[in-house]
Enzyme design. Sequence first.
Site, PDB file in Angstrom:
ATOM      1  CE  LYS A  47      -3.728  -0.173  -0.653  1.00 41.76           C
ATOM      2  NZ  LYS A  47      -4.530  -0.628  -1.365  1.00 41.76           N
TER       3      LYS A  47
HETATM    4  N1  PMP Z   1      -3.220  -7.056   1.434  1.00 40.29           N
HETATM    5  C1  PMP Z   1      -2.920  -6.784   1.885  1.00 40.29           C
HETATM    6  C2  PMP Z   1      -2.556  -7.426   4.038  1.00 40.29           C
HETATM    7  C3  PMP Z   1      -3.362  -4.749   1.896  1.00 40.29           C
HETATM    8  O1  PMP Z   1      -3.608  -4.188   2.832  1.00 40.29           O
HETATM    9  C4  PMP Z   1      -3.903  -4.951   0.548  1.00 40.29           C
HETATM   10  C5  PMP Z   1      -4.442  -3.804   0.933  1.00 40.29           C
HETATM   11  N2  PMP Z   1      -6.237  -3.015   1.425  1.00 40.29           N
HETATM   12  C6  PMP Z   1      -4.008  -6.017  -0.002  1.00 40.29           C
HETATM   13  C7  PMP Z   1      -3.247  -7.272  -0.305  1.00 40.29           C
HETATM   14  C8  PMP Z   1      -5.123  -5.482  -1.447  1.00 40.29           C
HETATM   15  O2  PMP Z   1      -4.125  -4.672  -2.318  1.00 40.29           O
HETATM   16  P1  PMP Z   1      -5.236  -4.009  -3.488  1.00 40.29           P
HETATM   17  O3  PMP Z   1      -6.045  -2.789  -2.660  1.00 40.29           O
HETATM   18  O4  PMP Z   1      -3.967  -3.072  -4.300  1.00 40.29           O
HETATM   19  O5  PMP Z   1      -6.769  -4.282  -4.065  1.00 40.29           O
END
Ligand code: PMP
Length: 334
Positions: A47
């Site tokens: 993130k």
């Molecule tokens: N894994 C974790 C631990 C996250 O915090 C997030 C973000 N919410 C993601 C995966 C997924 O990423 P994205 O928001 O880019 O879909």
Amino acid sequence: MKAFESAPDLFAAIGNTPLIRLPKLSAAIERTILGKAEFLNPGGSVKDRAAKFIIEDAERRGALAAGSTIVEGTAGNTGIALAMLGNARGYRTIIVTPDDQSQEKFDLLHALGADVRIVPAVPYADPQNYYHVARGIAQSTLGGFWADQFNNPANAQGHYATTGPEIWKACDGEIDAFVASAGTGGTFGGVSSYLKERDARIRTVVADPLGSSLYCYVKDETLETTGDSIAEGIGIKRITENFRMAVADDAVRIDDATMVEMAHYLVHHEGLLLGGSAALNVAAAARIARTLPKGSTVVTVLCDGGGRYLSRLYDARWLAAHGLTPRSDDLTFL
Ligand code: PMP
């Protein structure tokens, strides 16, 4: 590989993470699994990229300026990234987060000096859901800027501009599939659309926990869900603007038991202490790899590290209480 040359500021230190081959898993399944090591970003997660691009885009548009306060609703990692980068730029941050996330993420937010507002974990349709609460706080705060990671396209655009090209370059274009879960859809939206543009033959597959709608959305365009998951930061029951950028050929569902088994396999056999979404991604990548010819290469994302889930994913008592004690020390669960 990650370029360890000097960075003019913290923003410049985000990205260019290594794509790590998982040698034991790859040998066992006779296909290569590569993990984009996003846990090596300065804020410890994928993130950081979204936060960086959202802040830089807002500054360009004049939506963020000296004296602004960044407000965001987040499962934790986006908040950690925004608080970190906000401090570096001199912005205050108000972070609204549901109460069912790991204590370690709350502790990190407090350590970074964010104004943390913990709200009950209620469905999106409820006005008390962290997403709506964050929007309301931004509107009523003088100089408030709502980052809106779910629908702000700067999120997926950041992955399109950096994560996708980094993967493509590291593999020299030799990629058979890209497999990853989605929380906002920024990572999957940006990377899948970039890779498909480079080579339409690359299979792009959404990895989905139970309780999320994306599996059914990709399979038959419904928003059906089944079951539930302890996975943090992934799984959505609606289609976000960032996920709309996605080009998905297929989807695969991974249950919590498989995710936990894989998390512990990765610690013991690959030396990688990762978060649940990363373990779920690797399990999904391995399952998809097995459907492809021997020698195929599948890329996935190692979203964050296991240090922020020690009290859950790596706590024997917590796992036992949730019926998730790992049973095997090999890949029989796969
Ligand atoms: N894994 C974790 C631990 C996250 O915090 C997030 C973000 N919410 C993601 C995966 C997924 O990423 P994205 O928001 O880019 O879909």
